[in-house]
Scaffold this active site. Structure first.
Site, PDB file in Angstrom:
ATOM      1  N   GLU A 267      -2.272   2.090   2.790  1.00  0.00           N
ATOM      2  CA  GLU A 267      -1.965   0.724   3.185  1.00  0.00           C
ATOM      3  C   GLU A 267      -2.148   0.434   4.666  1.00  0.00           C
ATOM      4  OE1 GLU A 267       2.082   2.993   3.178  1.00  0.00           O
ATOM      5  OE2 GLU A 267       0.249   2.972   1.999  1.00  0.00           O
ATOM      6  N   HIS A 298      -0.482  -3.497  -4.879  1.00  0.00           N
ATOM      7  CA  HIS A 298       0.451  -2.505  -4.328  1.00  0.00           C
ATOM      8  C   HIS A 298       0.242  -2.357  -2.818  1.00  0.00           C
ATOM      9  CE1 HIS A 298       2.546   1.574  -4.661  1.00  0.00           C
ATOM     10  NE2 HIS A 298       1.939   1.673  -3.487  1.00  0.00           N
ATOM     11  N   GLU A 299      -1.019  -2.190  -2.406  1.00  0.00           N
ATOM     12  CA  GLU A 299      -1.288  -1.995  -0.979  1.00  0.00           C
ATOM     13  C   GLU A 299      -0.988  -3.265  -0.182  1.00  0.00           C
ATOM     14  OE1 GLU A 299      -1.701   1.049  -0.170  1.00  0.00           O
ATOM     15  OE2 GLU A 299      -1.923   1.585  -2.277  1.00  0.00           O
ATOM     16  N   HIS A 302       2.663  -3.469   0.559  1.00  0.00           N
ATOM     17  CA  HIS A 302       3.026  -2.598   1.677  1.00  0.00           C
ATOM     18  C   HIS A 302       2.917  -3.298   3.028  1.00  0.00           C
ATOM     19  CE1 HIS A 302       3.916   1.358   0.195  1.00  0.00           C
ATOM     20  NE2 HIS A 302       2.768   1.515  -0.446  1.00  0.00           N
ATOM     21  N   GLU A 321       7.304   3.068  -1.290  1.00  0.00           N
ATOM     22  CA  GLU A 321       6.536   3.197  -2.522  1.00  0.00           C
ATOM     23  C   GLU A 321       7.177   2.534  -3.736  1.00  0.00           C
ATOM     24  OE1 GLU A 321       3.633   3.859  -2.266  1.00  0.00           O
ATOM     25  OE2 GLU A 321       3.546   4.899  -0.346  1.00  0.00           O
TER      26      GLU A 321
END
Length: 822
Positions: A267, A298-299, A302, A321
């Site tokens: 990330e 997801h990234e 982050h 996470e």
């Protein structure tokens, strides 16, 4: 200096250094244009000290000079990756002029050569002990600072990083100098650089410059996927901005697809790196596309949770996470075309997390006991991702979105560009209106291991058993589904005690516990359910319910409560083609790796017939057809079948590189091909992916030469990329080849400790897992492998991987003892 010989930072050392120092800025000059094996790295660090002894992290292959406040330091003081510093109170300037290694293990500054065209590509992975092989630094997450990079690169290279890159010098055929930054304050592990003759696609959304990049040999495939990738990026940005009300603060948002990347993605603010297998150059399933979509989301999650606010230390890894896992899956399901993302998560992530939580290495979600950075790397597991995500999802349901998100925003605002802990986040939720969250912290976040939940049909109870090593009083709220030929009946159940009345069920009904996975536990079906599923599961059209049912079966099998033959019978009756992926965490690898070897003779042939029957039923060109075809390849035991498929694929199947190598690899396992044919296939279509396929297929051949070929890669006698190393391990231990690999059990025990001298970090542990003798499920092998777990034999990270694999082996032996084959 060998990277493997350096010391990993202890938490106690990080605490002491943080008490002593504040870092003002980094200025890093990198010369990537002078040599293909090493690069010059000149780092200027400005920092404040409260006075005292400390050290800077540095892992070079050579040291040209070091100056602290214009005073030279002795380079010979460098030891174990640390250069000691004596500081007085006040401002200091440290300048380190070093020669650093280009690496080929996916860490540090990784350099690879694309076999398709010979072009060189570089990317940075500074994560977890790797940054000091790129630049001198105080390598811990809570010493953040802005970065400015100046990069000298070949004239035909593009440079991308954590801030927009500008070409400030050079031109024509001469190397150019690129300048990036200063950035926002970053932890060392976020610093990246992507440099090479990359193909770049640029766009813009809501004032944010967007970019995609890949190797030139993947350019047409990236162009083909660009619309989908950029559409998902826009959708996710809009949703995260809506949810948090905090704009993305890191300038450009570039997504770089890079070769030989260890993780799924990283990330890095401003420049997220992905493994370039996520640029699809062959046909893939919807499951793979969902995986890519959830990885993109997801990234991006982050960028807020992890990048704006970062954990102080790796014992709060879940703050990164678990949050990104939950929000990435949620946002993908809610705003992209992949509304079925949670079903894919059920297939791909649930058992990964549960198995990790049942092993000896289980750890709490929060406060995971990470004493040093290298050990913490092993906590990037199913607990920190899948279990933590499940707990956050439950908490959001309990608190409601308004309170849950208000607490998150409060947390991010209070610790903007800084660091925080679990207690900071909990305090933010409680300020936002949550009740006392100490039961959630104490029972769910701070205690390791899952509850085991069973349906006692005779007594009409649902039974809850917490782990003996970490007793807990966890409450669960989930659905119980009773399946009959007439349909499904759903009843919500709340467990607050070890025995709870179960909803009444009809005789012969299959009872599935928590199929929608609203809580976190190991659900064990009773024997009557397992028998009934053979008749009722084929008629269930709800893919989410089917996935949850299979997870009940997998958990029951792991607990020794279901016979291998019963699992095979269910797979034959209700062939799980809807789990379209067949990578390690999915259903087909589990069936073939654990269940079939323990079942009665003929199990593989039965599964093959079921796969072929499923293939015939599917719509040509559909996802399910491709899934069934792949399963047919993996279960085939007659080389003639595979040869026929090489010559003519079923209608709807196009024989691309991926399928061709699947066929060749299965032929290799069966002895239906040879090295010459495999070499010719690679020569006909040379690429990075095909080179990895070739390595795996070659190691799979049932010959002494093939096993020696694989072993040379394990010991480091032959140096290969990280992907090829893992492929060699996968091919090494094929079922049915035990007569060839028996001698390598002892060699694994003898040679594994020495691998720490030839590799480090992520790949060191991955190789230990890939080359574990998993095909030898017998008591003698178990006893030999247990000797590796004696104190001091292995590096801690490797010892943990081996301990987990030994636990898997023990479970398989227990199943075989409980259900012996006649």
């Amino acid at each position: 200096m060998s990277v493997a010989s350096t010391r990993s930072l202890l938490h106690t050392e990080a605490l002491a250094r943080r008490e002593l120092l504040d870092v003002t800025s980094y200025d890093v000059e990198l010369d990537l244009a002078s040599d293909e094996a090493t690069f010059r790295s000149v780092t200027t660090i400005t920092f404040e000290s409260r006075g005292g002894a400390t050290f800077v992290d540095l892992k070079p292959v050579g040291l040209n000079g070091v100056r602290l406040d214009d005073r030279p330091l002795d380079p010979d003081l460098l030891s174990g990756g640390r250069l000691p510093l004596e500081t007085t109170p006040g401002t200091h300037v440290l300048v380190v002029d070093a020669v650093m290694p280009f690496r080929n293990d996916g860490e540090g500054l990784h350099r690879s050569v694309d076999p398709a065209d010979g072009r060189h590509y570089v990317y940075g992975m500074s994560f977890m002990d790797a940054a000091p092989t790129v630049f001198a630094c105080f390598d811990q997450p809570d010493l953040k600072a802005p970065y400015t990079l100046r990069v000298r690169a070949p004239h035909d290279w593009v440079v991308v990083g954590n801030a927009p890159a500008a070409l400030v010098d050079g031109g024509g055929q001469q190397p150019g100098t690129w300048e990036l930054g200063p950035t926002q304050p970053l932890s060392t592990y976020f610093v990246t650089l992507v440099a090479g003759p990359y193909h770049v696609v640029r766009d813009e959304h809501d004032g944010i410059p967007l970019g995609l990049s890949s190797r030139q040999s993947l350019a047409r495939h990236l162009d083909k996927d660009a619309d989908e990738l950029l559409t998902m990026t826009r959708q996710c940005f809009d949703e995260f901005h809506r949810l948090f009300g905090i704009r993305y603060p890191f300038g450009d948002y570039h997504q770089a697809f890079v070769p030989e990347f260890n993780a799924g993605a990283m990330e890095n603010p401003g420049c997220v790196t992905f493994r370039d297998q996520l640029v699809f150059d062959t046909r893939v399933t919807r499951g793979k596309r969902i995986l890519r979509a959830t990885t993109v989301a997801h990234e991006m999650a982050h960028q807020w949770f992890g990048n704006i606010t970062t954990p102080r230390w790796w014992d709060d890894l879940w703050l990164n996470e678990s949050f990104a896992e939950y929000m990435g899956n949620r946002v993908t399901a809610e705003v992209t075309e992949y509304g079925d993302a949670w079903t894919h998560v059920s297939w791909s992530r649930r058992q990964w997390g549960l198995r990790a939580d049942q092993r000896p290495s289980t750890h709490p979600v929060a406060g995971n006991g990470a004493e040093d950075a290298l050990t913490a790397l092993q906590n990037f597991d199913g607990i920190s991702y899948a279990k933590g995500s499940s707990i956050l999802r439950q908490l959001c349901t309990r608190l409601g979105d308004e309170v849950f998100l208000a607490g998150v925003v409060d947390h991010l605002d209070r610790h903007r560009f800084g660091n925080a802990t679990m207690h900071d986040l909990v305090a933010s939720w409680e300020r936002a209106g949550a009740e006392d969250l100490s039961p959630v912290v104490g029972e769910w976040l701070r205690k390791a291991g899952p509850d085991v939940v069973r349906h006692d049909r005779e007594r009409g109870l649902v039974l809850r058993h917490s782990p003996p090593a970490a007793p807990a009083e966890r409450s669960h709220l989930f659905d119980v589904v009773a399946l009959t030929p007439g349909g499904a009946t759903t009843t919500p159940v709340t467990l607050t005690a070890d025995e709870t009345p179960a909803p009444p069920v009809a005789p012969g009904a299959a009872v599935v516990l928590d199929p929608h996975e609203e809580s976190w536990a190991v659900y064990v079906p009773d024997g009557e359910t397992v028998a009934a599923l053979v008749d009722v599961l084929p008629g269930v059209a709800d893919h989410r319910l089917r996935a949850g049912t299979w997870n009940n079966v997998k958990s029951g099998y792991a607990e020794g409560a279901i016979a291998p033959d019963a699992v095979v019978a269910l797979a034959v009756a209700a062939f799980p083609a809807e789990d379209t992926e067949d990578t390690g965490r999915h259903t087909m690898p589990w069936l073939l790796g654990e269940v079939v070897p323990a079942a009665a003779t003929g199990a593989l042939e039965r599964l093959h017939r079921a796969a072929v029957a499923s293939l015939a039923l599917q719509q040509p060109g559909s996802e399910l057809q491709l899934s069934a075809y792949r399963a047919g390849i993996r279960t085939a035991s007659d080389p003639a079948t595979l040869r026929a498929w090489l010559q003519a694929s079923p209608d709807g199947i196009t024989l691309d590189d991926d399928l061709r190598w699947r066929l060749l690899t299965r032929l290799a396992v069966l002895g239906g091909t040879d090295r010459a044919e495999l070499d010719a296939a690679l020569a006909a279509a040379e690429s990075s992916a095909n080179r990895v396929h070739h390595t795996g297929a070659t190691a799979s051949l049932p010959t002494p030469e093939a096993k020696a070929y694989a072993w040379e890669r394990f010991t480091g006698a032959v140096e290969v990329s990280n992907y090829e190393l893992e492929a060699a391990g996968t091919g090494m231990w094929r079922g049915g080849q035990e007569h060839l690999t028996a001698e390598y059990v002892d060699r694994y025990v003898a040679d594994l400790p020495g691998t720490a001298a030839v590799r480090s970090g992520w790949v060191l542990a991955v190789a230990a897992t890939a080359f574990f003798p998993a095909s030898h499920v017998d008591a003698a092998t178990l006893e030999r492998l247990r000797t590796l777990l004696a104190p001091g034999v292995l590096e801690p990270a490797v010892a943990r991987r081996v301990a987990d694999a030994v636990d898997d082996l023990e479970r398989q032996l227990a199943v075989r003892a409980a259900y012996p084959v006649a």
